[in-house]
Design a protein around this motif. Structure first.
Motif, mmCIF file in Angstrom:
data_model
loop_
_atom_site.group_PDB
_atom_site.id
_atom_site.type_symbol
_atom_site.label_atom_id
_atom_site.label_comp_id
_atom_site.label_asym_id
_atom_site.label_seq_id
_atom_site.Cartn_x
_atom_site.Cartn_y
_atom_site.Cartn_z
ATOM 1 N N LEU A 1 -32.558 26.007 62.410
ATOM 2 C CA LEU A 1 -31.628 25.309 61.528
ATOM 3 C C LEU A 1 -32.257 25.035 60.164
ATOM 4 C CD1 LEU A 1 -30.012 22.756 64.015
ATOM 5 C CD2 LEU A 1 -28.917 24.747 62.967
ATOM 6 N N GLU A 2 -33.522 24.622 60.170
ATOM 7 C CA GLU A 2 -34.202 24.340 58.911
ATOM 8 C C GLU A 2 -34.337 25.609 58.077
ATOM 9 O OE1 GLU A 2 -38.437 22.489 57.209
ATOM 10 O OE2 GLU A 2 -37.914 22.363 59.351
ATOM 11 N N LYS B 1 -26.059 37.617 68.210
ATOM 12 C CA LYS B 1 -25.259 37.590 66.989
ATOM 13 C C LYS B 1 -25.177 36.157 66.480
ATOM 14 C CE LYS B 1 -20.900 37.268 69.532
ATOM 15 N NZ LYS B 1 -19.568 37.882 69.743
ATOM 16 N N LYS B 2 -24.725 36.019 65.273
ATOM 17 C CA LYS B 2 -24.687 34.702 64.636
ATOM 18 C C LYS B 2 -23.785 33.740 65.409
ATOM 19 C CE LYS B 2 -25.798 36.166 59.951
ATOM 20 N NZ LYS B 2 -25.379 36.147 58.518
ATOM 21 N N HIS B 3 -24.232 32.491 65.439
ATOM 22 C CA HIS B 3 -23.490 31.438 66.149
ATOM 23 C C HIS B 3 -22.850 30.503 65.114
ATOM 24 C CE1 HIS B 3 -22.658 28.744 69.562
ATOM 25 N NE2 HIS B 3 -22.898 27.759 68.693
ATOM 26 N N LYS B 4 -21.598 30.159 65.329
ATOM 27 C CA LYS B 4 -20.869 29.304 64.391
ATOM 28 C C LYS B 4 -21.128 27.834 64.737
ATOM 29 C CE LYS B 4 -16.928 30.859 63.176
ATOM 30 N NZ LYS B 4 -17.273 31.252 61.774
ATOM 31 N N GLN C 1 -17.833 23.139 56.189
ATOM 32 C CA GLN C 1 -17.827 22.768 57.617
ATOM 33 C C GLN C 1 -18.369 23.877 58.522
ATOM 34 O OE1 GLN C 1 -14.404 20.951 59.344
ATOM 35 N NE2 GLN C 1 -14.180 19.438 57.720
ATOM 36 N N GLN C 2 -17.693 24.993 58.623
ATOM 37 C CA GLN C 2 -18.104 26.054 59.547
ATOM 38 C C GLN C 2 -19.164 26.945 58.892
ATOM 39 O OE1 GLN C 2 -17.121 26.082 62.642
ATOM 40 N NE2 GLN C 2 -15.558 24.480 62.415
ATOM 41 N N HIS C 3 -20.296 27.143 59.619
ATOM 42 C CA HIS C 3 -21.398 27.962 59.097
ATOM 43 C C HIS C 3 -21.912 28.882 60.206
ATOM 44 C CE1 HIS C 3 -22.013 25.637 55.317
ATOM 45 N NE2 HIS C 3 -21.456 24.671 56.037
ATOM 46 N N ASP C 4 -22.137 30.127 59.861
ATOM 47 C CA ASP C 4 -22.698 31.109 60.808
ATOM 48 C C ASP C 4 -24.216 31.112 60.681
ATOM 49 O OD1 ASP C 4 -20.213 31.938 61.749
ATOM 50 O OD2 ASP C 4 -19.950 33.309 60.059
ATOM 51 N N VAL C 5 -24.891 30.791 61.785
ATOM 52 C CA VAL C 5 -26.352 30.674 61.787
ATOM 53 C C VAL C 5 -26.929 31.696 62.763
ATOM 54 C CG1 VAL C 5 -28.316 29.143 62.179
ATOM 55 C CG2 VAL C 5 -26.184 28.225 61.243
ATOM 56 N N ASN C 6 -27.963 32.393 62.345
ATOM 57 C CA ASN C 6 -28.643 33.374 63.190
ATOM 58 C C ASN C 6 -29.776 32.671 63.932
ATOM 59 O OD1 ASN C 6 -29.762 35.584 64.393
ATOM 60 N ND2 ASN C 6 -30.247 36.686 62.503
ATOM 61 N N SER D 1 -21.838 21.625 67.608
ATOM 62 C CA SER D 1 -21.429 22.928 68.186
ATOM 63 C C SER D 1 -22.609 23.892 68.242
ATOM 64 C CB SER D 1 -20.271 23.539 67.374
ATOM 65 O OG SER D 1 -19.158 22.682 67.357
ATOM 66 N N LEU D 2 -23.760 23.354 68.639
ATOM 67 C CA LEU D 2 -24.989 24.152 68.701
ATOM 68 C C LEU D 2 -25.033 24.952 69.996
ATOM 69 C CD1 LEU D 2 -27.388 21.373 67.395
ATOM 70 C CD2 LEU D 2 -26.638 23.399 66.142
ATOM 71 N N PRO D 3 -25.790 26.074 70.029
ATOM 72 C CA PRO D 3 -25.897 26.875 71.263
ATOM 73 C C PRO D 3 -26.594 26.090 72.370
ATOM 74 C CG PRO D 3 -27.461 27.649 69.611
ATOM 75 C CD PRO D 3 -26.562 26.673 68.915
ATOM 76 N N SER D 4 -26.035 26.141 73.552
ATOM 77 C CA SER D 4 -26.569 25.345 74.673
ATOM 78 C C SER D 4 -27.887 25.918 75.206
ATOM 79 C CB SER D 4 -25.536 25.294 75.807
ATOM 80 O OG SER D 4 -25.184 26.613 76.211
#
Length: 371
Positions: A233-234, A287-290, A276-281, A219-222
């Protein structure tokens, strides 16, 4: 001894008279009768003793026979009990082996159960994938299958060519004709058409388990891809406050667009997949992407079977002589088999391997294969 000593008569009375003599005779007769009676009693006693002896002998024989029978019966009983004891011991050994096997099987079932629980946990947390109905129905008999992308390497001998036709009927017609005469300017060559047979998987069994050091991020940003995405991500998952830890590697799976993150420590992955669900900037302005973090499976093939299949669109041309340059000969052969007058048709691919050379032809998913 003298006769006087053997026989002596003592007369205690008057023996001079007839009455005295008769009285003595009667007395002696009575003594004689008593002696005879005593002899008869002794004879009767001897008879009875002999009879008792015979009876005792018979009883002794009977008792001896009974004792021998008892001894034989006891020996038979002991033998039977010994055999029964040996059989019970064998049964005990067999039952112990069965118990050990059952315990081992139970242990294996416990492992399988744990493995299945892991698989269930994974199946409920797999990356989401959008699907759409295309209007094509499938055959129920073939539902037990999984998607594989063929990547078959086919070794070519020298003096051969592979030609793939757009229409399967053209390839079948070329094979039915078998021999093909091809005019190459001033010379004519004869080629033999053969079917192309390749080994493809028919049964694949895999043993999978959850990797304790890796997670799968989906479910990464396209809009974000490449090294920038991996760096973001790292950076996020290397921080303890985000539930992460020291990152060993990040890898992009280009076929799915997901990312595999490998951690140095084994306890990090479990904590991330539980949430499972994580908000990443991924950027200051955004804004943060889940994203979704799921377990990563390690797998190894435990059983693999292949079958021989024939490529329905491709034909092998054998007996190609080296009469001219490789490119010129390949072009002339392709032109020949494109003409419908020669039984050919539209060509999708053509590869010629000259004599004395060895080439590897790669068959991928676009190559239609029939059983």
């Amino acid at each position: 001894m003298s006769s006087d000593e053997d026989f002596s008569i003592v007369i205690n009375g008057d023996t001079d008279t007839m009455e005295g003599i008769q009285e003595q005779i009667v007395k002696y007769k009575e003594q004689h009768r008593l002696v005879l009676q005593e002899q008869q009693d002794l004879a009767t006693g001897v008879y009875k003793v002999k009879d008792l002896e015979l009876q005792f002998q018979r009883r002794t024989n009977i008792l001896r026979q009974a004792l021998e029978e008892d001894d034989a019966s006891h020996a038979k009983t002991v033998e039977n009990e010994t055999m029964r004891l040996a059989s019970l011991r064998r049964d005990e050994v067999r039952l112990k082996e069965e118990i050990d096997a059952a315990l081992e099987q139970q242990s294996q079932l416990d492992k399988d159960n744990y493995h299945l629980r892991q698989q269930t946990a994974v199946s409920t947390a797999v990356p989401e994938k959008r699907v759409v109905f295309t209007g094509v129905t499938g055959n129920d008999a073939k539902t037990q299958s999984f998607e594989m992308k063929p990547h078959v390497v086919y070794p070519m001998e020298g003096g051969t060519a592979l030609i793939t036709f757009e229409d399967e009927k053209v390839a079948r017609k070329i094979l039915e004709m078998k021999e093909h005469k091809v005019e190459l300017g001033e010379c004519t060559i004869t080629l033999e058409a053969k079917p192309v047979q390749v080994l493809v998987p028919s049964l694949v069994e895999m043993d999978t388990q959850i990797c304790p050091h890796r997670v799968l991020v989906s479910s990464l940003p396209s809009k974000l891809r490449g090294e920038v995405l991996l760096d973001k991500l790292e950076l996020h998952f290397s921080k303890g406050k985000n539930g992460g830890g020291e990152v060993e590697a990040t890898d992009m799976l280009h076929d799915s667009g997901n990312v595999v993150i490998t951690f140095v420590n084994g306890h990090v992955a479990k904590g991330l997949t539980d949430q499972q669900q994580h908000d990443v900037n991924f950027g200051k302005k955004e804004k943060k992407h889940k994203v979704k973090v799921t377990p990563f499976l390690n797998g190894k093939i435990t059983h693999f079977q292949t079958r021989v299949s024939e490529c329905s669109h491709t034909v092998l041309l054998a007996g190609v002589p080296a009469v001219m340059e490789q490119e010129n000969l390949q072009d002339l052969l392709e032109i020949h088999f494109q003409k419908s007058s020669n039984g050919g048709g539209e060509v999708d691919a053509f590869l010629y391997n000259p004599l004395g050379q060895h080439s590897l032809a790669l068959f991928q998913e676009e190559c239609p294969i029939k059983d």
